[in-house]
Each structure stands twice: as structure tokens, then as C-alpha cells.
Design a protein around this motif. Structure first.
Motif, short mmCIF file in Angstrom:
data_model
loop_
_atom_site.label_atom_id
_atom_site.label_comp_id
_atom_site.label_asym_id
_atom_site.label_seq_id
_atom_site.Cartn_x
_atom_site.Cartn_y
_atom_site.Cartn_z
N MET A 55 0.81 -1.22 0.00
CA MET A 55 0.00 0.00 0.00
C MET A 55 0.84 1.26 0.00
O MET A 55 1.96 1.30 0.51
CB MET A 55 -0.87 0.06 1.26
CG MET A 55 -1.90 -1.01 1.37
SD MET A 55 -3.25 -0.69 0.26
CE MET A 55 -4.57 -1.53 1.08
N TYR A 56 0.23 2.30 -0.57
CA TYR A 56 0.67 3.68 -0.36
C TYR A 56 -0.24 4.25 0.72
O TYR A 56 -1.44 3.98 0.73
CB TYR A 56 0.48 4.52 -1.63
CG TYR A 56 1.51 4.32 -2.69
CD1 TYR A 56 2.69 5.06 -2.72
CD2 TYR A 56 1.30 3.40 -3.72
CE1 TYR A 56 3.63 4.89 -3.71
CE2 TYR A 56 2.24 3.22 -4.71
CZ TYR A 56 3.40 3.97 -4.71
OH TYR A 56 4.32 3.80 -5.69
N TYR A 57 0.34 5.07 1.59
CA TYR A 57 -0.42 5.74 2.65
C TYR A 57 -0.23 7.24 2.48
O TYR A 57 0.90 7.72 2.40
CB TYR A 57 0.06 5.30 4.03
CG TYR A 57 -0.03 3.81 4.22
CD1 TYR A 57 -1.21 3.22 4.68
CD2 TYR A 57 1.05 2.98 3.92
CE1 TYR A 57 -1.30 1.85 4.84
CE2 TYR A 57 0.96 1.61 4.07
CZ TYR A 57 -0.21 1.05 4.53
OH TYR A 57 -0.31 -0.31 4.68
N VAL A 58 -1.32 7.96 2.42
CA VAL A 58 -1.27 9.41 2.31
C VAL A 58 -1.75 9.97 3.64
O VAL A 58 -2.90 9.76 4.04
CB VAL A 58 -2.14 9.93 1.15
CG1 VAL A 58 -2.03 11.45 1.05
CG2 VAL A 58 -1.75 9.28 -0.17
N HIS A 59 -0.85 10.66 4.33
CA HIS A 59 -1.15 11.27 5.62
C HIS A 59 -1.33 12.77 5.39
O HIS A 59 -0.58 13.36 4.61
CB HIS A 59 0.02 11.07 6.60
CG HIS A 59 0.47 9.64 6.69
ND1 HIS A 59 0.08 8.81 7.70
CD2 HIS A 59 1.29 8.90 5.89
CE1 HIS A 59 0.64 7.63 7.53
NE2 HIS A 59 1.37 7.66 6.43
N TYR A 60 -2.29 13.36 6.05
CA TYR A 60 -2.55 14.79 5.84
C TYR A 60 -3.32 15.36 7.02
O TYR A 60 -3.93 14.64 7.82
CB TYR A 60 -3.34 15.01 4.54
CG TYR A 60 -4.63 14.22 4.46
CD1 TYR A 60 -5.83 14.75 4.94
CD2 TYR A 60 -4.64 12.94 3.94
CE1 TYR A 60 -7.01 14.02 4.89
CE2 TYR A 60 -5.81 12.21 3.88
CZ TYR A 60 -6.98 12.74 4.36
OH TYR A 60 -8.14 12.01 4.31
N ASP A 61 -3.27 16.68 7.12
CA ASP A 61 -4.07 17.42 8.10
C ASP A 61 -5.27 18.01 7.39
O ASP A 61 -5.14 18.54 6.28
CB ASP A 61 -3.26 18.54 8.74
CG ASP A 61 -2.10 18.02 9.59
OD1 ASP A 61 -2.18 16.88 10.07
OD2 ASP A 61 -1.12 18.77 9.75
N GLN A 62 -6.43 17.91 8.03
CA GLN A 62 -7.65 18.52 7.50
C GLN A 62 -8.52 18.91 8.68
O GLN A 62 -8.84 18.08 9.53
CB GLN A 62 -8.40 17.54 6.59
CG GLN A 62 -9.62 18.15 5.93
CD GLN A 62 -10.38 17.13 5.08
OE1 GLN A 62 -10.57 16.00 5.49
NE2 GLN A 62 -10.80 17.56 3.90
N ASN A 63 -8.88 20.19 8.70
CA ASN A 63 -9.74 20.72 9.77
C ASN A 63 -9.20 20.39 11.16
O ASN A 63 -9.96 20.02 12.06
CB ASN A 63 -11.17 20.19 9.62
CG ASN A 63 -11.77 20.55 8.29
OD1 ASN A 63 -11.54 21.63 7.76
ND2 ASN A 63 -12.54 19.63 7.72
N GLY A 64 -7.90 20.51 11.32
CA GLY A 64 -7.28 20.32 12.63
C GLY A 64 -7.04 18.87 13.02
O GLY A 64 -6.54 18.60 14.11
N ASP A 65 -7.37 17.92 12.16
CA ASP A 65 -7.17 16.50 12.46
C ASP A 65 -6.14 15.91 11.51
O ASP A 65 -6.09 16.26 10.34
CB ASP A 65 -8.48 15.72 12.30
CG ASP A 65 -9.54 16.12 13.31
OD1 ASP A 65 -9.18 16.39 14.47
OD2 ASP A 65 -10.73 16.16 12.92
#
Length: 96
Positions: A55-65
């Protein structure tokens, strides 16, 4: 407007291409378009990609989470594999 899942998938697919072909101007322009969609339309920031054998995993911040999506490598790598299998169909035409 594309769903977040679709936008992440499209961005990651072309990002994998430019990671291998950084001088591919069409791929760079396409990646920029999808990245802008992620940051402006979906309000993502701090986008990071990791990968394991499956797998590829995309980590990100959105709306403080902090969030994460995952995508099977076989789906994401399809475009790069196609380009590598038939490079004559994907000639880079640099802008002047």
C-alpha cells in the motif's frame, strides 16, 4: 467537484510518475493541478506519502485533524508502469 478520495488517488498516481520522471513537464503540471485541488478545495495541509510492499499511505491534516488514506500499490503504479512499458507514447515536450 471530485471527492477527496478521487483527488488523492489522482494526485498520488501522477506524483509517483513525477518522482521517477521529474522533468516530465505534463506530469508536473498535472500534479500541481491535483495538489492545488487538495489544498484549496479539500483544505489539506502537511501531505506526506509513505509506502510498504502492498500500500501507499497518504497522511494529511484537514480541519485540525491528522488523517490517513491508503491505496493499493498495484492501482497507483499502473500509470508509471504503462509509461515505462511504452515510453515512445509518453515523450516529454519541454516548454520553452
Amino acid at each position: 467537484m471530485n471527492s477527496l478520495q478521487d483527488a488523492l488517488y489522482n494526485w498520488l498516481t501522477i506524483k509517483v510518475v513525477i518522482d521517477e520522471r521529474p522533468d516530465d513537464t505534463a506530469a508536473v503540471e498535472t500534479e500541481n493541478m491535483f495538489y492545488k485541488m487538495l489544498t484549496e478545495d479539500h483544505a489539506l495541509s502537511n501531505i506526506e506519502v509513505t509506502k510498504d510492499d502492498v500500500m501507499y499511505y497518504v497522511h494529511y491534516d484537514q480541519n485540525g485533524d491528522r488523517k490517513k488514506n491508503r491505496f493499493p500499490c498495484e492501482l497507483i503504479d499502473v500509470m508509471l508502469e504503462q509509461i515505462n512499458d511504452e515510453p515512445e507514447k509518453y515523450i516529454n515536450y519541454p516548454t520553452e
